[in-house]
Design an enzyme around this catalytic site. Structure first.
Site, PDB file in Angstrom:
ATOM      1  N   ASP A 156       0.827  -1.200   0.000  1.00  0.00           N
ATOM      2  CA  ASP A 156       0.000   0.000   0.000  1.00  0.00           C
ATOM      3  C   ASP A 156       0.869   1.260   0.000  1.00  0.00           C
ATOM      4  OD1 ASP A 156       0.894  -0.112   2.621  1.00  0.00           O
ATOM      5  OD2 ASP A 156      -1.090  -0.087   3.540  1.00  0.00           O
ATOM      6  N   SER A 157       2.194   1.057  -0.018  1.00  0.00           N
ATOM      7  CA  SER A 157       3.121   2.170  -0.268  1.00  0.00           C
ATOM      8  C   SER A 157       2.863   2.792  -1.627  1.00  0.00           C
ATOM      9  CB  SER A 157       4.572   1.679  -0.192  1.00  0.00           C
ATOM     10  OG  SER A 157       4.761   0.512  -0.978  1.00  0.00           O
ATOM     11  N   ASP A 207      -0.878  -6.219   0.348  1.00  0.00           N
ATOM     12  CA  ASP A 207      -1.345  -5.561   1.564  1.00  0.00           C
ATOM     13  C   ASP A 207      -2.858  -5.434   1.608  1.00  0.00           C
ATOM     14  OD1 ASP A 207       0.969  -5.003   3.003  1.00  0.00           O
ATOM     15  OD2 ASP A 207       1.339  -3.114   1.964  1.00  0.00           O
ATOM     16  N   LYS A 267      -1.004  -9.405   3.708  1.00  0.00           N
ATOM     17  CA  LYS A 267      -0.311  -8.792   4.843  1.00  0.00           C
ATOM     18  C   LYS A 267      -1.188  -7.716   5.452  1.00  0.00           C
ATOM     19  CE  LYS A 267       3.242  -5.847   4.248  1.00  0.00           C
ATOM     20  NZ  LYS A 267       2.802  -4.612   4.969  1.00  0.00           N
ATOM     21  N   GLU A 298      -1.322  -4.932   9.152  1.00  0.00           N
ATOM     22  CA  GLU A 298      -0.530  -4.349  10.227  1.00  0.00           C
ATOM     23  C   GLU A 298      -1.140  -4.623  11.597  1.00  0.00           C
ATOM     24  OE1 GLU A 298       0.875  -0.527   7.469  1.00  0.00           O
ATOM     25  OE2 GLU A 298      -0.055  -0.178   9.432  1.00  0.00           O
ATOM     26  N   GLU A 346       9.376  -3.523  10.750  1.00  0.00           N
ATOM     27  CA  GLU A 346       9.727  -2.228  10.160  1.00  0.00           C
ATOM     28  C   GLU A 346      10.235  -1.252  11.202  1.00  0.00           C
ATOM     29  OE1 GLU A 346       8.021   1.289   7.208  1.00  0.00           O
ATOM     30  OE2 GLU A 346       6.770  -0.465   7.624  1.00  0.00           O
TER      31      GLU A 346
END
Length: 260
Positions: free
Chosen positions: A42-43, A81, A109, A111, A178
């Site tokens: 999602d970057s 993501d 993935k 968070e 991270e």
């Protein structure tokens, strides 16, 4: 590449090379140059959309980019993501994870740790391969100035270690770490039987990931300490990617200059 191979890399000590990709051309190049894992991150909110964070990214965005990345891959494992607010509860998380798998992802993935216990368990029970993400959580950072190293004090370091052990017990196959101190990442990696992939987390993680636009020096924003421009000393993109893969495999990247 599959999950069993990634876990065998951890057992044998071979490092996992991972890069982000958002389209078929870059994905094909990375795949051919030996990248083990491609992350549809999602970057893309930052490097494709030009936003200051990742929270603008939608499920439609992630499915679209996952689908076109998958067209460029033959060997690499694809992780996608789950974007901001797409896994608020187990039912929503499962529905959206299935969308990413249908689009071509091999693993999803998201968070966070203990706060998502029910989601980890639901996805694992449903057969969804899982990558956890601990340490700095970009979806939780509203201000660019809030991107800071995590786990520097005893309590937060303990929480990261505990969360890593918990998410493995709930079915995570991989953990991204991270922006945490290298010594903490080493402790986490040694306490898990599943691979850790670091970004700004030191050389002792089982693998490394960088945003490809950072690794190629084409992100105009100020680069974080953990980023190295591999295109700077290479003859082209392919050579830069091969240099990145080799540097991860031989443990010369990240160096102390790129470590917290």
């Amino acid at each position: 590449m599959n999950i069993s191979q990634l876990k065998s890399f951890k057992r044998s000590g071979e490092k996992i090379a991972c890069l982000t990709a958002y389209d078929a051309s870059f994905a094909q190049t990375f795949d051919r140059c030996g990248v083990d894992v491609i992350l549809v991150g999602d970057s893309l909110g930052n490097v494709i959309h030009g936003s200051g964070n990742t929270v603008s990214v939608s499920m439609d965005d992630m499915c679209y980019h996952t689908k076109i990345v998958a067209k460029g891959c033959e060997q690499a494992l694809i992780i996608s993501d789950l974007p901001y607010q797409s896994y608020e509860d187990p039912k929503q998380a499962l529905a959206n994870s299935n969308l990413l798998i249908d689009a071509g992802a091999d693993m999803v993935k998201f968070e966070g740790g203990r706060e998502h216990e029910s989601i980890f368990k639901k996805l694992h029970e449903s057969g969804i391969p899982l990558c956890a993400h601990l340490g700095l959580l970009p979806q939780s950072v509203s201000d660019p100035g809030g991107f800071k190293v995590q786990g520097k004090d005893e309590d937060s370091a303990k929480r990261i270690i505990e969360d890593a052990i918990l998410v493995e017990s709930w079915g995570a196959d991989v953990v991204v770490l991270e922006c945490i101190p290298a010594n903490l990442a080493s402790i986490v990696s040694n306490n898990l039987s599943i691979p850790t992939i670091g970004i700004g987390a030191g050389v002792d993680c089982d693998g490394q990931v960088l945003v490809s636009y950072d690794m190629l020096g084409i992100n105009p924003n100020k680069k974080p300490k953990f980023v190295k421009n591999f295109l700077e000393s290479s003859t082209g993109i392919g050579a830069a990617v091969e240099s990145y893969v080799q540097s991860v495999k031989n443990k010369s990247f990240p160096s102390k200059d790129h470590t917290y």
